[in-house]
Scaffold this motif. Structure first.
Motif, PDB file in Angstrom:
ATOM      1  N   UNK A 170      49.074  28.557 -69.673  1.00 19.21           N
ATOM      2  CA  UNK A 170      47.854  28.914 -70.287  1.00 19.21           C
ATOM      3  C   UNK A 170      47.519  28.196 -71.652  1.00 19.21           C
ATOM      4  N   UNK A 171      48.019  26.816 -71.556  1.00 17.99           N
ATOM      5  CA  UNK A 171      47.600  26.182 -72.683  1.00 17.99           C
ATOM      6  C   UNK A 171      46.604  25.406 -72.327  1.00 17.99           C
ATOM      7  N   UNK A 172      45.792  24.682 -73.629  1.00 19.50           N
ATOM      8  CA  UNK A 172      44.652  23.963 -73.247  1.00 19.50           C
ATOM      9  C   UNK A 172      45.213  22.434 -73.066  1.00 19.50           C
ATOM     10  N   UNK A 173      45.409  21.752 -71.824  1.00 18.78           N
ATOM     11  CA  UNK A 173      45.855  20.589 -71.710  1.00 18.78           C
ATOM     12  C   UNK A 173      44.468  19.657 -71.758  1.00 18.78           C
ATOM     13  N   UNK A 174      44.477  18.765 -72.551  1.00 22.29           N
ATOM     14  CA  UNK A 174      43.078  17.872 -72.735  1.00 22.29           C
ATOM     15  C   UNK A 174      43.227  16.525 -72.183  1.00 22.29           C
ATOM     16  N   UNK A 175      44.409  15.790 -72.008  1.00 20.62           N
ATOM     17  CA  UNK A 175      44.593  14.639 -71.474  1.00 20.62           C
ATOM     18  C   UNK A 175      45.691  14.409 -70.491  1.00 20.62           C
ATOM     19  N   UNK A 322      39.949  27.011 -75.637  1.00 17.84           N
ATOM     20  CA  UNK A 322      40.640  27.441 -76.639  1.00 17.84           C
ATOM     21  C   UNK A 322      39.965  28.608 -77.393  1.00 17.84           C
ATOM     22  N   UNK A 323      38.678  28.850 -77.240  1.00 21.55           N
ATOM     23  CA  UNK A 323      38.169  30.102 -77.601  1.00 21.55           C
ATOM     24  C   UNK A 323      38.639  31.403 -76.911  1.00 21.55           C
ATOM     25  N   UNK A 324      39.051  30.966 -75.375  1.00 23.55           N
ATOM     26  CA  UNK A 324      39.589  32.179 -74.890  1.00 23.55           C
ATOM     27  C   UNK A 324      41.148  32.355 -74.879  1.00 23.55           C
ATOM     28  N   UNK A 325      41.781  31.308 -75.271  1.00 22.48           N
ATOM     29  CA  UNK A 325      43.244  31.534 -75.317  1.00 22.48           C
ATOM     30  C   UNK A 325      43.751  31.677 -76.656  1.00 22.48           C
ATOM     31  N   UNK A 326      43.031  31.138 -77.689  1.00 27.64           N
ATOM     32  CA  UNK A 326      43.413  30.795 -79.073  1.00 27.64           C
ATOM     33  C   UNK A 326      44.395  29.995 -79.355  1.00 27.64           C
ATOM     34  N   UNK A 327      44.421  28.789 -78.423  1.00 27.06           N
ATOM     35  CA  UNK A 327      45.590  27.753 -78.524  1.00 27.06           C
ATOM     36  C   UNK A 327      44.656  26.584 -79.060  1.00 27.06           C
ATOM     37  N   UNK A 328      45.030  26.183 -80.364  1.00 29.94           N
ATOM     38  CA  UNK A 328      44.297  25.071 -81.029  1.00 29.94           C
ATOM     39  C   UNK A 328      45.386  23.821 -81.126  1.00 29.94           C
ATOM     40  N   UNK A 375      47.174  35.085 -67.136  1.00 29.10           N
ATOM     41  CA  UNK A 375      45.920  34.400 -66.194  1.00 29.10           C
ATOM     42  C   UNK A 375      44.838  35.514 -65.937  1.00 29.10           C
ATOM     43  N   UNK A 376      45.428  36.739 -65.914  1.00 24.41           N
ATOM     44  CA  UNK A 376      44.253  37.721 -65.254  1.00 24.41           C
ATOM     45  C   UNK A 376      43.390  37.974 -66.684  1.00 24.41           C
ATOM     46  N   UNK A 377      44.210  38.223 -67.736  1.00 26.43           N
ATOM     47  CA  UNK A 377      43.442  38.323 -69.068  1.00 26.43           C
ATOM     48  C   UNK A 377      42.569  37.282 -69.506  1.00 26.43           C
ATOM     49  N   UNK A 378      42.903  36.065 -69.135  1.00 23.76           N
ATOM     50  CA  UNK A 378      41.935  34.952 -69.467  1.00 23.76           C
ATOM     51  C   UNK A 378      40.818  35.093 -68.495  1.00 23.76           C
ATOM     52  N   UNK A 379      40.847  35.527 -67.361  1.00 26.37           N
ATOM     53  CA  UNK A 379      39.668  35.458 -66.429  1.00 26.37           C
ATOM     54  C   UNK A 379      38.775  36.580 -66.991  1.00 26.37           C
ATOM     55  N   UNK A 380      39.616  37.943 -67.457  1.00 23.55           N
ATOM     56  CA  UNK A 380      38.717  38.990 -67.749  1.00 23.55           C
ATOM     57  C   UNK A 380      37.824  38.600 -68.928  1.00 23.55           C
ATOM     58  N   UNK A 381      38.513  37.797 -69.981  1.00 15.68           N
ATOM     59  CA  UNK A 381      37.891  37.380 -71.023  1.00 15.68           C
ATOM     60  C   UNK A 381      36.705  36.394 -70.717  1.00 15.68           C
TER      61      UNK A 381
END
Length: 388
Positions: A170-175, A322-328, A375-381
């Protein structure tokens, strides 16, 4: 009123279909299609004309307009052949805080969450559209996504941001690195090994090509990586041969040798440069072979090609995740995904999904319950955000 299944119930159903890449995925597609239709969602199927036993599926909910968020997953899984499983790989088994089963991690867990989110968004009357895209043949070179993406754009309003749900904790992989490979068939000329100088040994002529890969890897490893490459592990383009076959007998010069030369390129390396370098080496070796016998040759065909995912400046997909996970933090991976193909087609793209990639393709593959729930919490948000 149609039953609204939980993410776990959907994953359990998806896992029950043994959609190994070499086999059909149509029973799974049939089920997803029927489930979405039962909720008043119109799915669209793209059957592969070259493989009638395979199809992609995509759908759109919310306003019929451009700018949808796209949830992207693949339906195929890798084989279980020769793997020592403790449970039935096609039955979800809960044990020790984990869900075991082939595809729980890579990536039917995400597929289930995406299907669930699509249904929830539809019933919530979302103000911004959401799309689902389920491909095939990702595990054999990401070959199913490009025609699916092209057909999606003909049928649906074009989305703007794609979340590819490969396991990323559930991290933002950008590349991610790009990848391509060439099936290489070295054709020699058979003679008895006692007069090997009059023949062409395909295996021994393949050896300089493989050693060329070793030399390039050594050079790349020793070079100073670029700023873009430095965030990858390893921070350089790799050349690799994983399988080789050929020969008839120990006392005959080999007529045939086959292998695939696999390249994994950092985003600022051009495919065309590496392709030309390999082709030049192939032609050099081929000329030496044909000096001995004119029928000797080297045949090349592209096996797969996956563009890299290039980090975007202020990319919509990354900003959303990033807004949904808080991962920066900064995260990149060295394996290829369909995210680069969506980006190449004009979408903003990011990778974010539940599970650890270390579990992918393994015997006793699993996703932790905590990751699945995350993952479900992410989808709910996400659904809540689309309704605002």
């Amino acid at each position: 009123m149609a039953e609204r299944l939980s993410p776990l119930e959907i994953m359990t159903k998806l896992i029950s279909f043994p959609t190994v890449s070499r086999d059909t995925n149509l029973p799974l597609v049939d089920w997803v299609e029927a489930y979405l239709q039962s909720h008043g969602i119109e799915p669209h199927r793209w059957p592969d004309p070259d493989q009638p036993h395979k199809a992609a599926l995509f759908a759109h909910v919310g306003p019929w307009e451009e700018g949808a968020i796209v949830l992207s997953g693949h339906t195929d899984v890798v084989p279980i052949d020769g793997q020592p499983w403790d449970t039935d790989p096609f039955v979800v088994t809960e044990k020790d805080g984990k869900y075991f089963g082939r595809g729980t991690c890579d990536m039917k867990g995400f597929d289930a969450l995406a299907i669930w989110a699509l249904v929830e968004a539809h019933h919530a009357d979302t103000k911004r559209p959401l799309q689902l895209a389920l491909s095939f043949d990702e595990e054999v070179g990401c070959t199913g996504a490009p025609p699916m993406i092209a057909h999606m754009q003909e049928v649906l309003p074009k989305g703007s941001a794609v979340i590819v749900g490969e396991p990323s904790m559930m991290q933002a992989v950008t590349g991610h690195k790009g990848g391509f490979g060439f099936d290489t068939h070295v054709v020699g000329f058979e003679v008895h090994s006692s007069i090997m100088h009059t023949g062409v040994n395909a295996i021994m002529e393949a050896a300089p090509l493989i050693n060329w890969a070793n030399d390039r890897n050594a050079e790349n490893m020793a070079a100073q990586p670029s700023d873009i490459a430095s965030v990858f592990d390893p921070p350089w383009t790799t050349c690799h041969v994983g399988m080789i076959e050929g020969g008839t007998a120990h006392n005959i010069t080999a007529k045939d040798c086959r292998f695939m030369m696999d390249f994994r390129t950092v985003p600022d390396d051009e495919k065309s440069v590496w392709q030309k370098a390999y082709f030049d080496k192939v032609r050099e070796v081929e000329a030496r072979m044909q000096a001995v016998h004119p029928d000797a040759r080297i045949e090349l065909s592209e096996h797969f090609s996956i563009p890299g995912l290039v980090p975007e400046e202020d990319g919509e997909a990354e900003t959303l995740v990033r807004a949904l996970t808080g991962d920066n933090a900064t995260h990149v991976v060295s394996y290829g995904t369909e995210a680069g193909q969506f980006q190449e087609a004009g979408y903003s793209a990011v990778i974010c999904g539940p599970g650890d990639i270390a579990q992918a393709h393994q015997p006793n593959e699993f996703i932790t319950i905590s990751q699945f729930n995350a993952g479900q919490k992410f989808m709910e948000r996400l659904v809540k955000r689309l309704c605002e």
